[in-house]
Design an enzyme around this catalytic site. Structure first.
Site, PDB file in Angstrom:
ATOM      1  N   HIS A  10       0.891  -1.246   0.074  1.00 31.46           N
ATOM      2  CA  HIS A  10      -0.042  -0.012  -0.073  1.00 31.46           C
ATOM      3  C   HIS A  10       0.825   1.417   0.182  1.00 31.46           C
ATOM      4  O   HIS A  10       2.077   1.177   0.240  1.00 31.46           O
ATOM      5  CB  HIS A  10      -0.963   0.079   1.350  1.00 31.46           C
ATOM      6  N   HIS A 115      -2.238  -3.129  -3.454  1.00 36.77           N
ATOM      7  CA  HIS A 115      -3.733  -2.984  -3.178  1.00 36.77           C
ATOM      8  C   HIS A 115      -4.459  -2.842  -4.426  1.00 36.77           C
ATOM      9  O   HIS A 115      -5.736  -3.202  -4.454  1.00 36.77           O
ATOM     10  CB  HIS A 115      -3.536  -1.760  -2.475  1.00 36.77           C
ATOM     11  N   CYS A 123      -3.394   2.464  -5.493  1.00 36.79           N
ATOM     12  CA  CYS A 123      -2.665   2.229  -4.291  1.00 36.79           C
ATOM     13  C   CYS A 123      -1.748   1.020  -4.606  1.00 36.79           C
ATOM     14  O   CYS A 123      -2.444  -0.013  -4.949  1.00 36.79           O
ATOM     15  CB  CYS A 123      -3.312   2.377  -2.976  1.00 36.79           C
TER      16      CYS A 123
END
Length: 133
Positions: A10, A115, A123
């Site tokens: 992330h 992500h 992300c």
């Protein structure tokens, strides 16, 4: 120990150059109803590895896969205009690589994903699977 299928990468979705600590992230997560820190690891601008949740605890970082994943976040992910961008410093890139190498050794059957690959987000703003699998 829980079964780990994914190492999810992330970003914190903060502007390039704006550092953030685990404590600040935890406050943000709490203010958004997540309860506690959602990530297991956070990498600061200088590459410093900060510890969030212990690995044996279930995070809150990717809907539907928290039970079988570890969350790794780097500070950044937005350019100065607030647009998604790979803002990782060289120090962050090195720490992410070392951390993921370690996690892959500990959980050899796990797969590294962004992500964005599994959560419909922009992300972490780079192809984590391509870089780390």
């Amino acid at each position: 120990m829980r079964k780990i299928n994914f190492i999810v990468v992330h970003c914190t979705a903060t502007p390039a150059g704006q550092d953030m600590t685990v404590m600040e992230l935890e406050q943000w997560h709490k203010s958004h109803g997540l309860g506690a820190m959602g990530y297991h690891f956070v990498i600061g601008l200088d590459g410093y590895l900060q510890f969030g949740l212990p690995i044996d605890k279930i995070g809150k970082h990717v809907k539907g896969l928290n039970r079988c994943s570890i969350g790794v976040a780097y500070v950044g992910g937005r350019d100065v205009m607030g647009k998604p961008a790979d803002t990782r410093t060289e120090a962050q890139k090195e720490t992410i690589k070392r951390l993921i190498d370690y996690l892959k050794a500990e959980f050899p059957e796990s797969r590294v994903v962004a992500h964005s690959d599994i959560g419909g987000k922009d992300c972490p703003c780079f192809d984590a699977a391509k870089e780390h699998n």
